[in-house]
Design a protein around this motif. Structure first.
Motif, PDB file in Angstrom:
ATOM      1  N   LYS A 187     -68.854  43.124  28.044  1.00 19.03           N
ATOM      2  CA  LYS A 187     -67.760  42.633  29.088  1.00 19.03           C
ATOM      3  C   LYS A 187     -66.652  42.904  28.400  1.00 19.03           C
ATOM      4  CE  LYS A 187     -66.302  39.888  32.208  1.00 19.03           C
ATOM      5  NZ  LYS A 187     -66.484  40.179  33.703  1.00 19.03           N
TER       6      LYS A 187
ATOM      7  N   VAL B  68     -71.941  40.919  24.816  1.00 16.06           N
ATOM      8  CA  VAL B  68     -71.977  39.655  25.112  1.00 16.06           C
ATOM      9  C   VAL B  68     -73.534  39.169  25.193  1.00 16.06           C
ATOM     10  CG1 VAL B  68     -69.830  39.301  26.265  1.00 16.06           C
ATOM     11  CG2 VAL B  68     -71.659  40.172  27.583  1.00 16.06           C
TER      12      VAL B  68
ATOM     13  N   THR C 283     -76.555  37.891  27.148  1.00 16.14           N
ATOM     14  CA  THR C 283     -76.725  37.770  28.904  1.00 16.14           C
ATOM     15  C   THR C 283     -78.435  37.053  28.900  1.00 16.14           C
ATOM     16  OG1 THR C 283     -77.932  40.066  28.710  1.00 16.14           O
ATOM     17  CG2 THR C 283     -75.628  39.648  29.651  1.00 16.14           C
TER      18      THR C 283
ATOM     19  N   LEU D  11     -57.539  34.586  31.533  1.00 20.41           N
ATOM     20  CA  LEU D  11     -58.854  33.684  31.688  1.00 20.41           C
ATOM     21  C   LEU D  11     -59.272  33.638  32.952  1.00 20.41           C
ATOM     22  CD1 LEU D  11     -58.783  31.750  28.453  1.00 20.41           C
ATOM     23  CD2 LEU D  11     -59.859  33.962  28.547  1.00 20.41           C
TER      24      LEU D  11
ATOM     25  N   ILE E 133     -60.793  36.633  34.970  1.00 19.73           N
ATOM     26  CA  ILE E 133     -62.081  37.158  34.544  1.00 19.73           C
ATOM     27  C   ILE E 133     -63.171  36.563  35.162  1.00 19.73           C
ATOM     28  CG2 ILE E 133     -63.723  37.494  32.420  1.00 19.73           C
ATOM     29  CD1 ILE E 133     -61.175  37.525  30.800  1.00 19.73           C
ATOM     30  N   ASN E 134     -64.213  37.146  35.743  1.00 26.11           N
ATOM     31  CA  ASN E 134     -65.168  36.846  36.413  1.00 26.11           C
ATOM     32  C   ASN E 134     -66.436  36.808  35.233  1.00 26.11           C
ATOM     33  OD1 ASN E 134     -67.535  36.349  37.905  1.00 26.11           O
ATOM     34  ND2 ASN E 134     -67.336  38.121  39.293  1.00 26.11           N
ATOM     35  N   TRP E 135     -66.711  35.523  34.973  1.00 24.04           N
ATOM     36  CA  TRP E 135     -67.534  35.396  33.777  1.00 24.04           C
ATOM     37  C   TRP E 135     -68.879  35.603  34.206  1.00 24.04           C
ATOM     38  CZ3 TRP E 135     -65.636  35.832  29.121  1.00 24.04           C
ATOM     39  CH2 TRP E 135     -64.325  35.417  28.993  1.00 24.04           C
ATOM     40  N   LYS E 136     -69.270  35.354  35.653  1.00 21.49           N
ATOM     41  CA  LYS E 136     -70.604  35.378  35.916  1.00 21.49           C
ATOM     42  C   LYS E 136     -71.233  37.049  35.776  1.00 21.49           C
ATOM     43  CE  LYS E 136     -70.793  31.255  37.110  1.00 21.49           C
ATOM     44  NZ  LYS E 136     -71.434  30.228  36.431  1.00 21.49           N
TER      45      LYS E 136
END
Length: 158
Positions: free
Chosen positions: A140, A145, A147, A34, A37-40
């Motif tokens: 993702k 997801v 956005t 976690l 992971i680049n959540w942006k």
């Protein structure tokens, strides 16, 4: 005898089964994954059917934003926003694309926007911004997801 002793020492130190290894727990592995992971950012941006045939991700993304902005401008050009608020030439619209392909539009107003009836503009936008073509949601890691992005929409074309 020296050769056997040397052989045993090498065998002892090179044998992995004699040393106890620390196996990370499931929670540690999950936490590590976690953090990586680049959540942006998403792997694939939302897209329209018209833009799916474009191979380049950047061009496909640009196609999506151009078509979406054009559709919003067309839907708002037939409205009374420019009559009610002649000084309002551009409005920023926050677009949310949900994993189930549903879309939501919210006008974004400056903090000091007391000159506009924000409730009235919001209701006009909600009434006009319906019946859009099907949008494929962002992806993702293989999962659709939600956005959000802000589109500047020009109301007056002079």
């Amino acid at each position: 005898m020296k050769h056997y002793f040397l052989f045993l020492v090498i065998l002892l130190f090179s044998s992995c089964q004699y040393f106890e290894k620390q196996i990370p727990s499931e929670k540690e592995l999950l936490a590590k994954e976690l953090k990586e992971i680049n959540w942006k950012e998403v792997d694939e941006f939302p897209s329209l059917v018209d833009c799916e045939k474009i191979e380049d991700k950047t061009q496909r993304n640009q196609c999506f934003f151009e078509i979406l902005t054009q559709l919003i401008q067309e839907k708002l050009s037939i409205d009374t926003l420019s009559v009610l608020y002649p000084e309002l030439d551009t409005i920023e619209v926050k677009v949310t694309v949900f994993p189930n392909s549903a879309m939501q539009f919210e006008p974004q107003f400056p903090k000091d926007s007391v000159a506009y009836d924000t409730v009235k503009i919001d209701s006009i936008l909600k009434a006009r911004l319906v019946d859009f073509p099907k949008v494929n949601p962002a992806i993702k890691r293989g999962i659709p997801v939600k956005t959000q992005f802000i589109l500047p929409v020009i109301l007056k074309v002079e």
